[in-house]
Design a protein around this motif. Structure first.
Motif, PDB file in Angstrom:
ATOM      1  N   MET A 159      -8.759  48.728  51.283  1.00 52.00           N
ATOM      2  CA  MET A 159      -8.235  47.425  50.888  1.00 52.00           C
ATOM      3  C   MET A 159      -6.738  47.354  51.177  1.00 52.00           C
ATOM      4  N   GLN A 160      -6.228  46.128  51.331  1.00 50.68           N
ATOM      5  CA  GLN A 160      -4.812  45.944  51.623  1.00 50.68           C
ATOM      6  C   GLN A 160      -4.194  44.938  50.663  1.00 50.68           C
ATOM      7  N   GLY A 161      -2.876  45.029  50.514  1.00 56.31           N
ATOM      8  CA  GLY A 161      -2.180  44.089  49.660  1.00 56.31           C
ATOM      9  C   GLY A 161      -0.680  44.289  49.742  1.00 56.31           C
ATOM     10  N   VAL A 162       0.051  43.534  48.922  1.00 58.91           N
ATOM     11  CA  VAL A 162       1.511  43.589  48.863  1.00 58.91           C
ATOM     12  C   VAL A 162       1.921  44.103  47.490  1.00 58.91           C
ATOM     13  N   VAL A 197      -0.351  45.898  43.008  1.00 58.61           N
ATOM     14  CA  VAL A 197      -0.578  45.437  44.376  1.00 58.61           C
ATOM     15  C   VAL A 197      -1.410  44.156  44.321  1.00 58.61           C
ATOM     16  N   ARG A 198      -0.883  43.098  44.950  1.00 58.45           N
ATOM     17  CA  ARG A 198      -1.613  41.825  45.007  1.00 58.45           C
ATOM     18  C   ARG A 198      -2.375  41.742  46.324  1.00 58.45           C
ATOM     19  N   ASN A 202       3.787  46.204  52.396  1.00 53.36           N
ATOM     20  CA  ASN A 202       2.374  45.962  52.682  1.00 53.36           C
ATOM     21  C   ASN A 202       1.690  47.320  52.727  1.00 53.36           C
ATOM     22  N   VAL A 203       0.657  47.490  51.916  1.00 54.14           N
ATOM     23  CA  VAL A 203       0.044  48.815  51.775  1.00 54.14           C
ATOM     24  C   VAL A 203      -1.479  48.733  51.906  1.00 54.14           C
ATOM     25  N   GLU A 213      10.371  43.733  40.318  1.00 54.95           N
ATOM     26  CA  GLU A 213       9.162  42.911  40.319  1.00 54.95           C
ATOM     27  C   GLU A 213       9.358  41.684  41.193  1.00 54.95           C
ATOM     28  N   MET A 214       8.285  41.273  41.872  1.00 57.69           N
ATOM     29  CA  MET A 214       8.281  40.076  42.704  1.00 57.69           C
ATOM     30  C   MET A 214       7.507  38.970  41.987  1.00 57.69           C
TER      31      MET A 214
END
Length: 310
Positions: free
Chosen positions: A1-4, A15-16, A47-48, A219-220
């Motif tokens: 899975m990927q997210g920010v 991670v969103r 991005n991870v 935090e974002m």
């Protein structure tokens, strides 16, 4: 899975994903050994890619290539770096003339580091409602100085709402980092720009006239569609990291523009005959404060020099 990565608390990373889900992830102990020489191998904005194990725990397994990032020396005086945030469209450096005073050395070091890692910076002079006539003169001088070398400067008062609409519009559609010393009013500006976020606002220490750390993690926040604010803990010092001495002048934009006129290609702009930068300094075309900041960065191999007083 990927997210920010949208939040970092030191050991856990929120991670969103693309569908809006937020997953708490960790990193394996050996993750730091993969060529990442920073105190925080994963930063907000990264991005991870991550894997979720059968027991529900999630681990980050890969960081995608970063477009840019803001980095400084780790606060523990180690040789490592600390990444404030990655993949930024803009960085807003929040500074104050007083209550507390932000040094021009701090401003210049931050700007140089941002230039090195390709992050555009807007300088925000906050707390304009508190300044004496003499401090207003200093504010006007510094705005004129930094605008003359190409930086956008905004003047704000979070308390009175001055400049807040302009700040908000400048942030629209972007991932923006707010950075600066503790106590300059970053959280107050976040509240003014996006009241719905209800960021904590700290009291200014009456004893030291320096801010207490009210933000303990990075935090974002999404505050308008497609518009994000990255809020960071206050930064006390800002040391250059992984810059060779001969590169530092490249990140002082007015020095770099003049350097083609130097007699020697490897000019350090400190003593050489025919130096265009020294000539400009003598003629008043370069601000002495900028040149002093440059010299202080050349001396950074002396451990600890980059930190401001506690």
């Amino acid at each position: 899975m990927q997210g920010v990565v949208i939040k970092s608390s030191g050991s856990v990373y929120a991670v969103r994903t693309a569908d809006g889900a937020v997953i708490d992830c960790r990193v394996k102990g050996n993750f730091r050994l993969k060529g990442i020489k920073s105190t925080n191998p994963v930063a907000v904005g990264d991005n991870v890619r991550f894997d979720v194990r059968p027991d529900g725990t999630a681990y980050i397994v890969e960081i995608m290539e970063r477009r840019n990032y803001i980095v400084r020396k780790a606060s523990n005086l180690s040789k490592q770096s600390h990444i404030l945030a990655a993949n930024l469209d803009l960085c807003f450096l929040v500074v104050t003339i007083s209550h507390p005073a932000t040094s021009t050395t701090f401003i210049d070091r931050f700007l140089a580091s941002a230039e090195a890692y390709r992050v555009p910076v807007v300088i925000v002079f906050n707390k304009a409602d508190l300044y004496t006539p003499a401090e207003v003169e200093e504010l006007e001088y510094l705005c004129a100085l930094y605008r003359s070398i190409g930086y956008t400067c905004l003047v704000t008062s979070a308390e009175r709402g001055e400049g807040v609409d302009t700040l908000r519009e400048t942030m629209r559609g972007k991932v923006s980092l707010l950075a600066g010393n503790s106590g300059v009013g970053k959280s107050s500006l976040v509240n003014a720009v996006a009241p719905q976020l209800a960021a904590k606002v700290g009291e200014i220490s009456k004893v030291h006239d320096a801010g207490m750390h009210t933000t303990t993690y990075t935090e974002m926040f999404e505050f308008m569609p497609g518009s994000y604010i990255v809020d960071t803990p206050g930064v006390k010092g800002f040391g250059s990291y992984a810059m060779e001495k001969e590169e530092i002048a490249h990140y002082f934009v007015e020095f770099f523009a003049l350097s083609n006129g130097c007699k020697y290609g490897n000019c350090t702009h400190t003593h050489e005959p025919g130096c265009a930068v020294l000539a400009a300094l003598e003629e008043g075309r370069i601000a002495p404060s900028r040149y002093q900041s440059y010299l202080s960065m050349l001396d950074d191999e002396e451990e600890g020099k980059y930190r401001t007083a506690e």
